[in-house]
Design a protein around this motif. Sequence first.
Motif, PDB file in Angstrom:
ATOM      1  N   TYR A  93       0.821  -1.213   0.000  1.00  0.00           N
ATOM      2  CA  TYR A  93       0.000   0.000   0.000  1.00  0.00           C
ATOM      3  C   TYR A  93       0.851   1.257   0.000  1.00  0.00           C
ATOM      4  O   TYR A  93       2.016   1.251   0.408  1.00  0.00           O
ATOM      5  N   VAL A  94       0.246   2.316  -0.484  1.00  0.00           N
ATOM      6  CA  VAL A  94       0.783   3.674  -0.407  1.00  0.00           C
ATOM      7  C   VAL A  94       0.019   4.336   0.731  1.00  0.00           C
ATOM      8  O   VAL A  94      -1.195   4.194   0.824  1.00  0.00           O
ATOM      9  N   ALA A  95       0.733   5.038   1.604  1.00  0.00           N
ATOM     10  CA  ALA A  95       0.089   5.632   2.774  1.00  0.00           C
ATOM     11  C   ALA A  95       0.164   7.152   2.751  1.00  0.00           C
ATOM     12  O   ALA A  95       1.138   7.739   2.272  1.00  0.00           O
ATOM     13  N   PHE A  96      -0.869   7.743   3.307  1.00  0.00           N
ATOM     14  CA  PHE A  96      -0.904   9.173   3.630  1.00  0.00           C
ATOM     15  C   PHE A  96      -1.338   9.262   5.078  1.00  0.00           C
ATOM     16  O   PHE A  96      -2.256   8.563   5.498  1.00  0.00           O
TER      17      PHE A  96
ATOM     18  N   GLY B  30       6.017   2.700   8.361  1.00  0.00           N
ATOM     19  CA  GLY B  30       7.128   1.815   8.003  1.00  0.00           C
ATOM     20  C   GLY B  30       6.716   0.617   7.174  1.00  0.00           C
ATOM     21  O   GLY B  30       7.531   0.041   6.466  1.00  0.00           O
ATOM     22  N   GLY B  31       5.445   0.246   7.235  1.00  0.00           N
ATOM     23  CA  GLY B  31       4.956  -0.880   6.454  1.00  0.00           C
ATOM     24  C   GLY B  31       4.513  -0.505   5.055  1.00  0.00           C
ATOM     25  O   GLY B  31       4.217  -1.371   4.235  1.00  0.00           O
ATOM     26  N   ALA B  32       4.464   0.790   4.754  1.00  0.00           N
ATOM     27  CA  ALA B  32       4.008   1.259   3.441  1.00  0.00           C
ATOM     28  C   ALA B  32       5.086   1.068   2.390  1.00  0.00           C
ATOM     29  O   ALA B  32       6.284   1.198   2.666  1.00  0.00           O
ATOM     30  N   MET B  33       4.646   0.781   1.184  1.00  0.00           N
ATOM     31  CA  MET B  33       5.547   0.749   0.036  1.00  0.00           C
ATOM     32  C   MET B  33       6.135   2.156  -0.155  1.00  0.00           C
ATOM     33  O   MET B  33       7.331   2.324  -0.379  1.00  0.00           O
ATOM     34  N   VAL B  34       5.273   3.160  -0.059  1.00  0.00           N
ATOM     35  CA  VAL B  34       5.649   4.577  -0.165  1.00  0.00           C
ATOM     36  C   VAL B  34       4.715   5.355   0.750  1.00  0.00           C
ATOM     37  O   VAL B  34       3.524   5.057   0.814  1.00  0.00           O
ATOM     38  N   VAL B  35       5.244   6.349   1.439  1.00  0.00           N
ATOM     39  CA  VAL B  35       4.412   7.319   2.137  1.00  0.00           C
ATOM     40  C   VAL B  35       4.389   8.553   1.244  1.00  0.00           C
ATOM     41  O   VAL B  35       5.434   9.132   0.942  1.00  0.00           O
TER      42      VAL B  35
ATOM     43  N   ALA C  68      10.302   4.578   6.074  1.00  0.00           N
ATOM     44  CA  ALA C  68       9.498   4.628   4.856  1.00  0.00           C
ATOM     45  C   ALA C  68      10.233   5.360   3.742  1.00  0.00           C
ATOM     46  O   ALA C  68      10.985   6.302   3.999  1.00  0.00           O
ATOM     47  N   ALA C  69       9.973   4.939   2.525  1.00  0.00           N
ATOM     48  CA  ALA C  69      10.353   5.723   1.353  1.00  0.00           C
ATOM     49  C   ALA C  69       9.287   6.805   1.234  1.00  0.00           C
ATOM     50  O   ALA C  69       8.094   6.506   1.226  1.00  0.00           O
ATOM     51  N   VAL C  70       9.707   8.057   1.158  1.00  0.00           N
ATOM     52  CA  VAL C  70       8.770   9.177   1.197  1.00  0.00           C
ATOM     53  C   VAL C  70       8.780   9.932  -0.128  1.00  0.00           C
ATOM     54  O   VAL C  70       9.841  10.219  -0.685  1.00  0.00           O
ATOM     55  N   LEU C  71       7.585  10.260  -0.596  1.00  0.00           N
ATOM     56  CA  LEU C  71       7.398  11.148  -1.741  1.00  0.00           C
ATOM     57  C   LEU C  71       6.677  12.383  -1.225  1.00  0.00           C
ATOM     58  O   LEU C  71       5.608  12.275  -0.622  1.00  0.00           O
ATOM     59  N   THR C  72       7.273  13.547  -1.453  1.00  0.00           N
ATOM     60  CA  THR C  72       6.661  14.788  -0.973  1.00  0.00           C
ATOM     61  C   THR C  72       6.869  15.895  -1.990  1.00  0.00           C
ATOM     62  O   THR C  72       7.575  15.711  -2.988  1.00  0.00           O
TER      63      THR C  72
ATOM     64  N   ARG D  27      15.368   1.882  -5.295  1.00  0.00           N
ATOM     65  CA  ARG D  27      15.298   3.288  -4.882  1.00  0.00           C
ATOM     66  C   ARG D  27      14.526   3.434  -3.584  1.00  0.00           C
ATOM     67  O   ARG D  27      14.905   4.210  -2.707  1.00  0.00           O
ATOM     68  N   ARG D  28      13.437   2.687  -3.437  1.00  0.00           N
ATOM     69  CA  ARG D  28      12.677   2.740  -2.178  1.00  0.00           C
ATOM     70  C   ARG D  28      13.552   2.295  -1.003  1.00  0.00           C
ATOM     71  O   ARG D  28      13.525   2.909   0.069  1.00  0.00           O
ATOM     72  N   ARG D  29      14.339   1.265  -1.195  1.00  0.00           N
ATOM     73  CA  ARG D  29      15.226   0.774  -0.134  1.00  0.00           C
ATOM     74  C   ARG D  29      16.259   1.843   0.229  1.00  0.00           C
ATOM     75  O   ARG D  29      16.513   2.111   1.400  1.00  0.00           O
ATOM     76  N   ARG D  30      16.853   2.475  -0.782  1.00  0.00           N
ATOM     77  CA  ARG D  30      17.847   3.534  -0.527  1.00  0.00           C
ATOM     78  C   ARG D  30      17.222   4.717   0.215  1.00  0.00           C
ATOM     79  O   ARG D  30      17.817   5.261   1.149  1.00  0.00           O
ATOM     80  N   LEU D  31      16.019   5.106  -0.206  1.00  0.00           N
ATOM     81  CA  LEU D  31      15.338   6.210   0.477  1.00  0.00           C
ATOM     82  C   LEU D  31      15.003   5.836   1.920  1.00  0.00           C
ATOM     83  O   LEU D  31      15.104   6.670   2.820  1.00  0.00           O
ATOM     84  N   SER D  32      14.619   4.600   2.141  1.00  0.00           N
ATOM     85  CA  SER D  32      14.324   4.130   3.501  1.00  0.00           C
ATOM     86  C   SER D  32      15.543   4.298   4.400  1.00  0.00           C
ATOM     87  O   SER D  32      15.445   4.857   5.499  1.00  0.00           O
ATOM     88  N   LEU D  33      16.671   3.838   3.932  1.00  0.00           N
ATOM     89  CA  LEU D  33      17.899   3.907   4.739  1.00  0.00           C
ATOM     90  C   LEU D  33      18.357   5.348   4.948  1.00  0.00           C
ATOM     91  O   LEU D  33      18.703   5.741   6.063  1.00  0.00           O
TER      92      LEU D  33
END
Length: 182
Positions: A27-30, A101-106, A127-131, A168-174
């Motif tokens: 899931y994608v979370a907001f 933390g469980g989201a694919m992307v926040v 979380a990998a974050v898109l803002t 990329r999501r993994r790199r953003l998470s770290l």
Amino acid sequence: DLTTFHPPSEAECHRLASRLGLHGRPYVAFLGVLERRKNVPDLVRGWVRAVDGLDEPPALVLAGSSGWDDGVDQAVAEVPSHLKVVRPGFLRPADLPALLGGAMVVAYPSKAEGFGLPVLEAMACGAAVLTARRLSLPEVGGDAVAYTEPDVESIAASLRDLILDEDRRRRLSLSGQERAKE
């Protein structure tokens, strides 16, 4: 508060996902008040476009209290029936690490923000974050988040890129976890 906002355990993520009816579905979370300045209607419409044609589209979880924006209800009403939107409302603080933390992307494409606490909290949870690159959000996220313009087309393209790029999501998470410690 890194004791409250931390990378969740697999068990925490599983419990919350089950309670939300996701049962292992990505899931994608907001997280935030569902109001106009948070840009939730454009997020919903961008997510619909981002997941179009995917064999297993991630759900969209819109967590937080209702605000003063009828546009959210209208955008959700337009979602095709094969896609899943979950609106759990206000969640307990103990559930937030698992949600984020469980989201694919926040996704947090806010148009107006005071500080951007949800972005920082999501980073602390791994979380990998898109803002959006607006006001305080670049100062909070730095190079540890992905950015989008806060319009439907840009949100769709940026979100799809993240959904399809696990590395990329993994790199953003770290990098987000490291930046949150600052």
